[in-house]
Design a protein around this motif. Structure first.
Motif, PDB file in Angstrom:
ATOM      1  N   GLY A  80     -37.428  58.134 -24.322  1.00  0.00           N
ATOM      2  CA  GLY A  80     -36.743  57.692 -25.538  1.00  0.00           C
ATOM      3  C   GLY A  80     -35.369  58.324 -25.680  1.00  0.00           C
ATOM      4  O   GLY A  80     -34.398  57.646 -26.052  1.00  0.00           O
ATOM      5  N   ASN A  81     -35.276  59.629 -25.387  1.00  0.00           N
ATOM      6  CA  ASN A  81     -33.974  60.301 -25.458  1.00  0.00           C
ATOM      7  C   ASN A  81     -33.003  59.749 -24.418  1.00  0.00           C
ATOM      8  O   ASN A  81     -31.813  59.554 -24.698  1.00  0.00           O
ATOM      9  CB  ASN A  81     -34.138  61.813 -25.263  1.00  0.00           C
ATOM     10  N   LEU A  82     -33.513  59.490 -23.218  1.00  0.00           N
ATOM     11  CA  LEU A  82     -32.657  58.940 -22.165  1.00  0.00           C
ATOM     12  C   LEU A  82     -32.249  57.506 -22.481  1.00  0.00           C
ATOM     13  O   LEU A  82     -31.160  57.071 -22.112  1.00  0.00           O
ATOM     14  CB  LEU A  82     -33.355  59.017 -20.813  1.00  0.00           C
ATOM     15  N   LYS A  83     -33.109  56.790 -23.197  1.00  0.00           N
ATOM     16  CA  LYS A  83     -32.769  55.425 -23.611  1.00  0.00           C
ATOM     17  C   LYS A  83     -31.568  55.450 -24.562  1.00  0.00           C
ATOM     18  O   LYS A  83     -30.678  54.610 -24.468  1.00  0.00           O
ATOM     19  CB  LYS A  83     -33.961  54.749 -24.279  1.00  0.00           C
ATOM     20  N   GLN A  84     -31.549  56.432 -25.459  1.00  0.00           N
ATOM     21  CA  GLN A  84     -30.415  56.561 -26.375  1.00  0.00           C
ATOM     22  C   GLN A  84     -29.130  56.884 -25.628  1.00  0.00           C
ATOM     23  O   GLN A  84     -28.066  56.388 -25.971  1.00  0.00           O
ATOM     24  CB  GLN A  84     -30.692  57.632 -27.421  1.00  0.00           C
ATOM     25  N   LEU A  85     -29.232  57.718 -24.590  1.00  0.00           N
ATOM     26  CA  LEU A  85     -28.050  58.086 -23.813  1.00  0.00           C
ATOM     27  C   LEU A  85     -27.533  56.940 -22.957  1.00  0.00           C
ATOM     28  O   LEU A  85     -26.314  56.751 -22.839  1.00  0.00           O
ATOM     29  CB  LEU A  85     -28.352  59.286 -22.903  1.00  0.00           C
ATOM     30  N   THR A  86     -28.445  56.187 -22.347  1.00  0.00           N
ATOM     31  CA  THR A  86     -28.040  55.156 -21.394  1.00  0.00           C
ATOM     32  C   THR A  86     -27.943  53.762 -22.003  1.00  0.00           C
ATOM     33  O   THR A  86     -27.397  52.857 -21.379  1.00  0.00           O
ATOM     34  CB  THR A  86     -29.033  55.084 -20.219  1.00  0.00           C
TER      35      THR A  86
END
Length: 181
Positions: free
Chosen positions: A130-136
């Motif tokens: 989820g955190n990486l989804k926000q970044l990418t």
């Protein structure tokens, strides 16, 4: 060396037909499974990739594998038969990899790897995704790896970007800073 443009053509054609049938993801899973099963057996790979074996022998092995795997998407079965027929089965690992990448791009997904010193729980992986989804700004599918040499923390690689929060990297950076002083 394998000609990637040939593998890309077969992967693109398979994607077009599978997308039209609405089964792109299912074909991706089955193609990866089929390719990895061949990669895990040296004898099987020898029969399928060695030109010393006849086309009929390779066709028989592919048909037996299709039956052993279980119900296979017709699009995939026909594509595998075509690869045997045209003597292009050697391109299968590249076709599987390129096809998976194309399906992911079409679905707005990106694959990533997470390396940690200890196995991560499913909840932790989901939170990290989820955190990486926000970044990418894309859905991230993570594969987890365990490497005790990272000492602590995690390193996540998504596409060509590496997010490194491992203790090993932090200690190495501290060592370099102390050497400069």
């Amino acid at each position: 060396m394998v000609n990637v443009s040939i593998a890309r053509r077969y992967a693109r054609a398979l994607l077009d037909v599978a997308t039209e049938a609405g089964r792109a993801d299912a074909v991706s899973e089955q193609l990866s499974s089929f390719s990895s099963s061949i990669g895990q057996s040296r004898e099987l790979a020898d029969v399928l990739f060695n030109p010393a074996f006849t086309r009929d022998q390779r066709t028989g092995v592919v048909e037996a594998l299709l039956k052993a795997i279980g119900p296979v998407e017709p699009v995939l079965a026909n594509s595998l038969r075509l690869l045997v027929d045209r003597n292009r089965l050697g391109y299968l690992p590249d076709i599987a990899r390129l096809y998976r990448d194309m399906v992911d791009a079409q679905a707005g997904r990106v694959r990533g790897h997470v390396t940690s010193a200890v196995p991560l729980s499913t909840d932790t992986l989901q939170s990290l995704a989820g955190n990486l989804k926000q970044l990418t700004q894309r859905n991230v599918v993570l594969e987890s790896r365990v490497d005790p040499s990272v000492l602590g923390g995690i390193a996540a690689q998504v596409g060509s970007t590496l997010y490194d929060g491992t203790l090993r990297t932090q200690l190495e950076q501290l060592r370099r800073e102390l050497k400069q002083r």
